[in-house]
Design a protein around this motif. Structure first.
Motif, PDB file in Angstrom:
ATOM      1  N   UNK A  72       0.646  -0.767   0.406  1.00  0.00           N
ATOM      2  CA  UNK A  72       0.249   0.132  -0.256  1.00  0.00           C
ATOM      3  C   UNK A  72       0.505   1.537   0.044  1.00  0.00           C
ATOM      4  N   UNK A  73       1.985   1.425   0.976  1.00  0.00           N
ATOM      5  CA  UNK A  73       2.612   2.362   0.937  1.00  0.00           C
ATOM      6  C   UNK A  73       3.420   2.759  -0.531  1.00  0.00           C
ATOM      7  N   UNK A  74       3.646   2.040  -1.032  1.00  0.00           N
ATOM      8  CA  UNK A  74       4.781   1.909  -2.394  1.00  0.00           C
ATOM      9  C   UNK A  74       3.268   2.544  -3.398  1.00  0.00           C
ATOM     10  N   UNK A  75       2.816   1.865  -3.530  1.00  0.00           N
ATOM     11  CA  UNK A  75       1.349   2.134  -4.505  1.00  0.00           C
ATOM     12  C   UNK A  75       0.875   3.545  -4.103  1.00  0.00           C
ATOM     13  N   UNK A  76       0.614   4.244  -2.771  1.00  0.00           N
ATOM     14  CA  UNK A  76       0.394   5.840  -1.924  1.00  0.00           C
ATOM     15  C   UNK A  76       2.175   6.185  -3.191  1.00  0.00           C
ATOM     16  N   UNK A  77       3.034   6.371  -2.892  1.00  0.00           N
ATOM     17  CA  UNK A  77       4.703   6.793  -3.400  1.00  0.00           C
ATOM     18  C   UNK A  77       4.125   6.537  -5.061  1.00  0.00           C
ATOM     19  N   UNK A  78       3.515   6.422  -5.209  1.00  0.00           N
ATOM     20  CA  UNK A  78       3.583   6.038  -7.049  1.00  0.00           C
ATOM     21  C   UNK A  78       2.881   6.623  -7.619  1.00  0.00           C
ATOM     22  N   UNK A  79       1.870   7.380  -6.850  1.00  0.00           N
ATOM     23  CA  UNK A  79       0.634   7.796  -7.143  1.00  0.00           C
ATOM     24  C   UNK A  79       0.649   9.321  -7.131  1.00  0.00           C
ATOM     25  N   UNK A  80       1.434   9.447  -5.926  1.00  0.00           N
ATOM     26  CA  UNK A  80       1.711  10.747  -5.460  1.00  0.00           C
ATOM     27  C   UNK A  80       3.090  10.986  -7.134  1.00  0.00           C
ATOM     28  N   UNK A  81       4.020  10.326  -7.105  1.00  0.00           N
ATOM     29  CA  UNK A  81       4.679  10.466  -8.265  1.00  0.00           C
ATOM     30  C   UNK A  81       3.673  11.074  -9.656  1.00  0.00           C
ATOM     31  N   UNK A  82       2.825  10.360 -10.207  1.00  0.00           N
ATOM     32  CA  UNK A  82       1.760  10.606 -10.627  1.00  0.00           C
ATOM     33  C   UNK A  82       1.419  12.238 -11.259  1.00  0.00           C
ATOM     34  N   UNK A  83       0.853  12.360  -9.680  1.00  0.00           N
ATOM     35  CA  UNK A  83      -0.158  13.041  -9.251  1.00  0.00           C
ATOM     36  C   UNK A  83       1.226  14.578  -9.921  1.00  0.00           C
ATOM     37  N   UNK A  84       2.305  14.799  -9.368  1.00  0.00           N
ATOM     38  CA  UNK A  84       3.169  15.453  -9.571  1.00  0.00           C
ATOM     39  C   UNK A  84       3.859  15.528 -11.054  1.00  0.00           C
ATOM     40  N   UNK A  85       3.727  14.879 -11.489  1.00  0.00           N
ATOM     41  CA  UNK A  85       4.192  15.160 -13.088  1.00  0.00           C
ATOM     42  C   UNK A  85       2.912  15.667 -14.113  1.00  0.00           C
ATOM     43  N   UNK A  86       1.431  15.325 -13.611  1.00  0.00           N
ATOM     44  CA  UNK A  86       1.408  16.324 -13.958  1.00  0.00           C
ATOM     45  C   UNK A  86       1.001  17.817 -13.501  1.00  0.00           C
ATOM     46  N   UNK A  87       1.304  17.417 -12.638  1.00  0.00           N
ATOM     47  CA  UNK A  87       0.947  18.471 -11.965  1.00  0.00           C
ATOM     48  C   UNK A  87       1.793  19.926 -12.690  1.00  0.00           C
ATOM     49  N   UNK A  88       2.727  19.279 -13.608  1.00  0.00           N
ATOM     50  CA  UNK A  88       4.470  20.444 -13.759  1.00  0.00           C
ATOM     51  C   UNK A  88       3.233  20.892 -15.631  1.00  0.00           C
ATOM     52  N   UNK A  89       2.661  19.850 -15.687  1.00  0.00           N
ATOM     53  CA  UNK A  89       1.702  20.678 -16.961  1.00  0.00           C
ATOM     54  C   UNK A  89       1.307  22.069 -16.972  1.00  0.00           C
TER      55      UNK A  89
END
Length: 241
Positions: free
Chosen positions: A188-205
């Motif tokens: 679960x912790x790893x899932x949350x980490x990857x979601x956060x990273x995906x959202x960060x990349x989206x937010x840079x657009x």
């Protein structure tokens, strides 16, 4: 992703269909290699129609992908073909048996590469700036890892009654258990980490259309931590987070 940059959805449809056909072809291959019995609650195609027919069907689907993508720019086709190579490499790692150390490489190639491909192709078709193409690709990659880990968690919790194979392969939670880690909370912790990273990349657009950006953010959440929260609410898992 194409809509992020103002491209009509119709222009991306053939590429989207190609992604799904490649995904379907990979499932046909999976069932052959894993001696699948049930897929999505129905008899696996390789069992119902025979290995030869299932293999030929997968070949047909991949050939259709090439036809669908041929009108696009060469970089779109290169992205897709590289993904096919990565998926085959990941499947080979899976067949050989993944150690806890090699498992992440396996799902990066088998699953994350196709998510990344879909996002990257959308940006390429929309002729987005190169830095945005790369950000979209990384966004898709992290989403794919999170999604696969959710799927592993569902299987570990015994939720995959609609899928059955004679050669079941260990997912991330089972591998963590072998290492002596708590399987659910570590996954679960790893899932949350990857979601956060995906959202960060989206937010840079920046300077993109806000509606599809919000829709993508919700989609990323739904495919990753949203599913984890649903499992917690249903009592399927307890993470003690």
């Amino acid at each position: 992703v194409g809509e992020l940059f103002g491209t009509p959805v119709e222009r991306c449809l053939d590429a989207a269909v190609a992604v799904e056909l490649m995904h379907t072809a990979s499932l046909l291959h999976d069932d052959i290699l894993d001696e699948g019995i049930v897929r999505r609650g129905r008899e696996a195609p390789s069992r119902r129609f025979g290995t030869e027919s299932a293999l030929l069907c997968a070949d047909l689907l991949i050939s259709m992908c090439v036809e669908l993508l041929s009108p696009y720019e060469p970089e779109v086709m290169r992205t897709f073909s590289r993904t096919g190579v990565h998926m085959a490499e990941g499947e080979q790692l899976d067949v050989l048996g993944c150690s806890p150390q090699s498992y992440m490489e396996c799902i990066e190639k088998k699953t994350a590469s196709l998510f990344s491909c879909a996002a990257r192709m959308g940006a390429l078709i929309a002729r987005a700036p190169e830095r945005y193409v790369d950000a979209c690709s990384r966004m898709g990659w992290h989403t794919g890892i999170g999604y696969q880990l959710v799927d592993d968690l569902l299987e570990y919790a015994g939720y995959h009654e609609h899928k059955l194979s004679l050669r079941a392969r260990a997912g991330y939670p089972a591998l963590m258990l072998e290492l002596g880690d708590e399987p659910v909370s570590s996954t679960v912790e790893l899932i949350f980490q990857h979601e956060r990273r995906a959202q960060v990349h989206l937010s840079t657009l920046s300077e993109v259309h806000p509606k599809p950006q919000a829709q993508l953010s919700q989609l990323i959440h739904s495919l990753t931590t949203g599913m984890v929260k649903g499992m917690e609410l249903s009592g399927l898992i307890s993470t003690h987070r």
